[in-house]
Enzyme design. Structure first.
Site, PDB file in Angstrom:
ATOM      1  N   LYS A  34      56.038   0.997  58.195  1.00 54.00           N
ATOM      2  CA  LYS A  34      56.351   0.038  59.371  1.00 54.00           C
ATOM      3  C   LYS A  34      57.477   0.497  60.317  1.00 54.00           C
ATOM      4  O   LYS A  34      57.439   0.427  61.470  1.00 54.00           O
ATOM      5  CB  LYS A  34      56.820  -1.402  58.832  1.00 54.00           C
ATOM      6  CG  LYS A  34      55.606  -2.279  58.493  1.00 54.00           C
ATOM      7  CD  LYS A  34      55.767  -3.341  57.664  1.00 54.00           C
ATOM      8  CE  LYS A  34      56.685  -4.514  58.540  1.00 54.00           C
ATOM      9  NZ  LYS A  34      56.985  -5.613  57.799  1.00 54.00           N
ATOM     10  N   LYS A  88      57.356 -17.406  67.377  1.00 51.78           N
ATOM     11  CA  LYS A  88      57.721 -16.486  68.547  1.00 51.78           C
ATOM     12  C   LYS A  88      56.423 -15.460  68.929  1.00 51.78           C
ATOM     13  O   LYS A  88      55.998 -15.227  70.053  1.00 51.78           O
ATOM     14  CB  LYS A  88      58.803 -15.439  67.933  1.00 51.78           C
ATOM     15  CG  LYS A  88      60.288 -16.226  67.966  1.00 51.78           C
ATOM     16  CD  LYS A  88      61.242 -15.275  67.775  1.00 51.78           C
ATOM     17  CE  LYS A  88      62.325 -15.904  67.525  1.00 51.78           C
ATOM     18  NZ  LYS A  88      63.644 -15.037  67.590  1.00 51.78           N
ATOM     19  N   ALA A  98      62.393  -9.007  64.431  1.00 53.93           N
ATOM     20  CA  ALA A  98      63.936  -9.109  64.708  1.00 53.93           C
ATOM     21  C   ALA A  98      64.197  -7.683  65.192  1.00 53.93           C
ATOM     22  O   ALA A  98      64.803  -7.298  66.129  1.00 53.93           O
ATOM     23  CB  ALA A  98      64.818  -9.562  63.816  1.00 53.93           C
ATOM     24  N   LYS A 147      71.031 -24.626  66.087  1.00 46.33           N
ATOM     25  CA  LYS A 147      72.286 -24.953  66.971  1.00 46.33           C
ATOM     26  C   LYS A 147      72.051 -24.843  68.168  1.00 46.33           C
ATOM     27  O   LYS A 147      72.778 -25.054  69.200  1.00 46.33           O
ATOM     28  CB  LYS A 147      73.141 -23.766  66.449  1.00 46.33           C
ATOM     29  CG  LYS A 147      73.671 -23.706  64.972  1.00 46.33           C
ATOM     30  CD  LYS A 147      74.378 -25.094  64.655  1.00 46.33           C
ATOM     31  CE  LYS A 147      74.528 -25.218  63.110  1.00 46.33           C
ATOM     32  NZ  LYS A 147      74.904 -26.930  62.962  1.00 46.33           N
ATOM     33  N   ASN A 190      63.333   1.156  56.596  1.00 44.95           N
ATOM     34  CA  ASN A 190      62.783  -0.056  56.244  1.00 44.95           C
ATOM     35  C   ASN A 190      62.121   0.189  54.718  1.00 44.95           C
ATOM     36  O   ASN A 190      61.714   1.310  54.510  1.00 44.95           O
ATOM     37  CB  ASN A 190      61.475  -0.289  57.137  1.00 44.95           C
ATOM     38  CG  ASN A 190      61.216  -1.910  56.902  1.00 44.95           C
ATOM     39  OD1 ASN A 190      61.891  -2.878  56.848  1.00 44.95           O
ATOM     40  ND2 ASN A 190      59.886  -2.013  56.834  1.00 44.95           N
TER      41      ASN A 190
HETATM   42  P1  ATR Z   1      62.170 -10.940  61.320  1.00 47.11           P
HETATM   43  O1  ATR Z   1      61.034 -11.572  62.308  1.00 47.11           O
HETATM   44  O2  ATR Z   1      63.115 -12.148  60.936  1.00 47.11           O
HETATM   45  O3  ATR Z   1      62.180  -9.496  61.565  1.00 47.11           O
HETATM   46  P2  ATR Z   1      60.064 -10.239  59.399  1.00 47.11           P
HETATM   47  O4  ATR Z   1      59.250  -9.842  60.347  1.00 47.11           O
HETATM   48  O5  ATR Z   1      59.289 -11.068  58.181  1.00 47.11           O
HETATM   49  O6  ATR Z   1      61.176 -10.912  59.841  1.00 47.11           O
HETATM   50  O7  ATR Z   1      60.660  -8.827  58.836  1.00 47.11           O
HETATM   51  C1  ATR Z   1      61.548  -8.992  57.733  1.00 47.11           C
HETATM   52  C2  ATR Z   1      62.141  -7.527  57.555  1.00 47.11           C
HETATM   53  O8  ATR Z   1      63.082  -7.478  56.373  1.00 47.11           O
HETATM   54  C3  ATR Z   1      61.141  -6.647  57.239  1.00 47.11           C
HETATM   55  O9  ATR Z   1      61.710  -5.352  57.743  1.00 47.11           O
HETATM   56  C4  ATR Z   1      61.221  -6.812  55.651  1.00 47.11           C
HETATM   57  O10 ATR Z   1      60.943  -5.354  55.095  1.00 47.11           O
HETATM   58  P3  ATR Z   1      59.377  -5.002  54.418  1.00 47.11           P
HETATM   59  O11 ATR Z   1      58.716  -4.446  56.008  1.00 47.11           O
HETATM   60  O12 ATR Z   1      59.591  -3.869  53.610  1.00 47.11           O
HETATM   61  O13 ATR Z   1      58.888  -6.446  54.106  1.00 47.11           O
HETATM   62  C5  ATR Z   1      62.883  -6.687  55.334  1.00 47.11           C
HETATM   63  N1  ATR Z   1      63.125  -7.172  54.164  1.00 47.11           N
HETATM   64  C6  ATR Z   1      63.145  -8.469  53.598  1.00 47.11           C
HETATM   65  N2  ATR Z   1      63.898  -8.530  52.434  1.00 47.11           N
HETATM   66  C7  ATR Z   1      64.085  -7.368  52.035  1.00 47.11           C
HETATM   67  C8  ATR Z   1      64.844  -6.855  51.154  1.00 47.11           C
HETATM   68  N3  ATR Z   1      65.073  -7.736  49.959  1.00 47.11           N
HETATM   69  N4  ATR Z   1      65.239  -5.692  51.075  1.00 47.11           N
HETATM   70  C9  ATR Z   1      65.051  -4.885  52.251  1.00 47.11           C
HETATM   71  N5  ATR Z   1      64.329  -5.253  53.183  1.00 47.11           N
HETATM   72  C10 ATR Z   1      64.006  -6.484  53.208  1.00 47.11           C
END
Ligand code: ATR
Length: 273
Positions: free
Chosen positions: A155, A65, A130, A15, A150
């Site tokens: 992490k 990024k 994020a 967007k 988390n």
């Molecule tokens: P972004 O840059 O959008 O933050 P990322 O760095 O891939 O993407 O991080 C994704 C986050 O969502 C991580 O904290 C991930 O948890 P893990 O570190 O355990 O992988 C979390 N996440 C993704 N799917 C999830 C789920 N189904 N339940 C809980 N946490 C989830």
């Protein structure tokens, strides 16, 4: 005409061109804003080519990024803290300046919804890119406590250790969490798969504010779940998208666009209103 664009992959549904075109019209700035979707291993070359050919600035989104962070000449303090760059500006002396406006966009959107951050107890779900981008701007608002939870607990612990010089930030497992929290921010990508972070429903109460950084034409899975458990104030990440863009526009053009009307038009464009 000054040229800007957003790099991402995929980026077709971004967007950002819509938002920045409205900002430009509103502030009477002459610029054009487009899209670029280089192959994942061709981002560095595409970025160089864009600026060699006279580009003035760009946004960078998933998955570039972190790579952008390594490619710029200079980093703003907030980009350094975030470990990622979402905004690049070519300065008058030819320097590529990397910035990160995501966290500022989140805080601006929370404030525009009337959410009080000072002295509040904040729960941040997720410990990915994020979450990292949000931490310093949130801590600058002086919450009484900021807890990171988390799925992969280590992490969250690493992030808390990295940011504990900026404020009262700790890591807890989902099982350890004890309320009441004033604000829960979902920075996980769980909603993308229609999944939920494993949060106990007992943590949701009527006075809690719920923020999901994701957005869509309808409620995200997390917002639907929070409403079902009694949350009255829920917000999705559309406002953050517009606010981070306004911040980037300000970095590039030195003039701050208004966001309210643009957010309304974006919602209309998405079919939300
Ligand atoms: P972004 O840059 O959008 O933050 P990322 O760095 O891939 O993407 O991080 C994704 C986050 O969502 C991580 O904290 C991930 O948890 P893990 O570190 O355990 O992988 C979390 N996440 C993704 N799917 C999830 C789920 N189904 N339940 C809980 N946490 C989830």
């Amino acid at each position: 005409m000054d040229r800007y664009l957003v790099f991402g992959h995929p980026v077709r549904h971004s967007k950002s061109p819509f938002i920045h075109t409205l900002f430009a019209r509103q502030t009477q700035q002459e610029l054009e804003y487009g899209l670029a979707e280089p192959a994942v291993d061709e981002f560095a070359q595409a970025l160089r080519t864009f600026f060699d050919q006279g580009g003035k600035g760009c946004n960078v989104t998933v998955p570039f990024k972190e790579q952008a962070f390594t490619l710029v000449d200079r980093l703003s303090p907030r980009a350094k803290r975030a470990g990622a760059v979402n905004t690049i500006k070519l300065t008058d002396d030819g320097v590529l300046l990397g910035d990160n406006t995501d966290g500022a966009g989140l805080v601006a959107d929370l404030k525009s919804h009337g959410v009080t951050l000072a002295d509040s107890r904040i729960l941040l779900l997720g410990a990915g890119g994020a979450a990292r981008g949000a931490l310093a701007p949130l801590l600058a608002e002086l919450p009484s406590e900021l807890v990171i939870a988390n799925r992969t607990h280590t992490k969250a612990q690493q992030l808390a250790a990295e940011f504990c010089d900026l404020g009262p930030v700790t890591a807890q497992t989902y099982e350890q969490l004890a309320g009441p929290f004033d604000l829960v921010i979902n920075s996980t990508s769980a909603s993308l798969q229609g999944e939920l972070p494993p949060l106990a429903p007992a943590l949701i109460h009527t006075d809690i504010a719920i923020y999901d950084m994701m957005y869509g034409a309808s409620d995200t899975a997390f917002i639907t779940w929070a409403k079902q458990h009694g949350a009255r104030q829920t917000m999705d990440g559309l406002g953050m998208l517009v606010e981070q863009a306004a911040e980037a526009f300000t970095v590039w053009r030195g003039i701050r666009p208004g966001t309210k009307q643009v957010l309304r038009e974006l919602k209309r464009n998405l079919g939300v209103i």
